[in-house]
Write an enzyme that holds these catalytic residues in place. Structure first.
Site, PDB file in Angstrom:
ATOM      1  N   SER A  15     -26.104 -16.059 -17.747  1.00  0.00           N
ATOM      2  CA  SER A  15     -26.525 -17.219 -16.946  1.00  0.00           C
ATOM      3  C   SER A  15     -27.317 -16.773 -15.719  1.00  0.00           C
ATOM      4  CB  SER A  15     -25.332 -18.090 -16.544  1.00  0.00           C
ATOM      5  OG  SER A  15     -24.528 -17.428 -15.603  1.00  0.00           O
ATOM      6  N   MET A  88     -21.475  -4.776 -17.912  1.00  0.00           N
ATOM      7  CA  MET A  88     -20.067  -4.387 -17.822  1.00  0.00           C
ATOM      8  C   MET A  88     -19.809  -2.884 -17.920  1.00  0.00           C
ATOM      9  SD  MET A  88     -18.717  -7.209 -17.180  1.00  0.00           S
ATOM     10  CE  MET A  88     -16.950  -7.057 -17.422  1.00  0.00           C
ATOM     11  N   ILE A  90     -20.109   0.971 -15.908  1.00  0.00           N
ATOM     12  CA  ILE A  90     -20.330   1.607 -14.615  1.00  0.00           C
ATOM     13  C   ILE A  90     -21.581   2.472 -14.710  1.00  0.00           C
ATOM     14  CG2 ILE A  90     -19.381   3.360 -13.027  1.00  0.00           C
ATOM     15  CD1 ILE A  90     -16.682   2.014 -13.460  1.00  0.00           C
ATOM     16  N   ASN A 105     -26.585  -5.416  -7.819  1.00  0.00           N
ATOM     17  CA  ASN A 105     -25.584  -6.002  -8.705  1.00  0.00           C
ATOM     18  C   ASN A 105     -25.080  -7.299  -8.095  1.00  0.00           C
ATOM     19  OD1 ASN A 105     -23.591  -6.135 -10.816  1.00  0.00           O
ATOM     20  ND2 ASN A 105     -22.056  -5.374  -9.367  1.00  0.00           N
ATOM     21  N   HIS A 107     -21.566  -9.663  -7.873  1.00  0.00           N
ATOM     22  CA  HIS A 107     -20.121  -9.593  -8.127  1.00  0.00           C
ATOM     23  C   HIS A 107     -19.475 -10.926  -7.717  1.00  0.00           C
ATOM     24  CE1 HIS A 107     -16.320  -7.601  -8.794  1.00  0.00           C
ATOM     25  NE2 HIS A 107     -15.884  -8.175  -7.689  1.00  0.00           N
TER      26      HIS A 107
END
Ligand code: GRF
Length: 187
Positions: A15, A88, A90, A105, A107
């Site tokens: 999204s 998803m 690291i 990123n 979060h």
């Protein structure tokens, strides 16, 4: 205006990717999405790449060669910024150093609170008054780089996992483009 080339990394629904694609159609929005990378061949987000004719690459992070493949693509497409949008995995420190580009990123919490997974569950359990989302630079530690934009809302008594997620994502779709504008404003 010369747009910077961006690469968006996804793993799932996409999204945020969808909202960035939409924003990037605006001639004054500073990025053009040149490439989408997914580590999940079944990511629903890939449909946004297909629908909008944006090249995409599916990577297998179990293969040793996957980082080299990404480096090559980033060079080839003259990418200036990597935006992680529900990716998803690291990002290893050697990758961050080697790629030497801006990596950001999003979060779903008010960092530094609730780093990592299952944020909404933990926010509810802790009876937080507020929550929200954070766009930040990526460094070698999980969800720890410098904050670019943070947006919050007050939690009410009737909120549950579903409503928290919905409200947070609504803010994410505003926060991510805002962060990108902020990064390139003075360049
Ligand atoms: C978002 O909530 C983002 O904060 C987190 O993963 C989710 C991705 O959602 N990192 P979507 O794939 O963009 O819909």
């Amino acid at each position: 205006m010369v747009k910077k080339n961006a690469c968006i990394f996804i793993s799932g629904f996409g999204s945020n990717l969808k909202s960035l694609i939409h924003k990037s159609r605006d001639p004054v929005f500073p990025i053009k999405i040149k490439l989408i990378i997914s580590n999940n061949a079944k990511a629903v987000g890939i449909l946004h790449a297909k629908k909008n004719s944006i090249p995409y690459l599916i990577i297998n992070t179990k293969k040793r060669t996957y980082e080299n493949l990404i480096f090559k693509e980033i060079k080839k497409n003259k990418i200036s910024i990597i935006c992680l949008a529900g990716y998803m995995k690291i990002i290893p420190k050697n990758f961050i150093d080697k790629v030497n580009k801006k990596i950001i990123n999003i979060h779903p919490s008010l960092l530094p609170k609730f780093k990592g997974l299952n944020t909404f569950e933990r926010v509810l359990k802790k009876s937080e008054k507020k929550t929200g989302c954070t766009v930040h630079f990526v460094n070698s530690m999980l969800d720890s780089g410098k904050t670019i934009v943070q947006k919050s809302f007050y939690i009410n008594q009737n909120d549950n996992l579903k409503t928290l997620k919905e409200k947070t994502q609504k803010l994410e779709h505003l926060a991510y483009p805002e962060a990108i504008i902020k990064i390139f404003r003075y360049r």
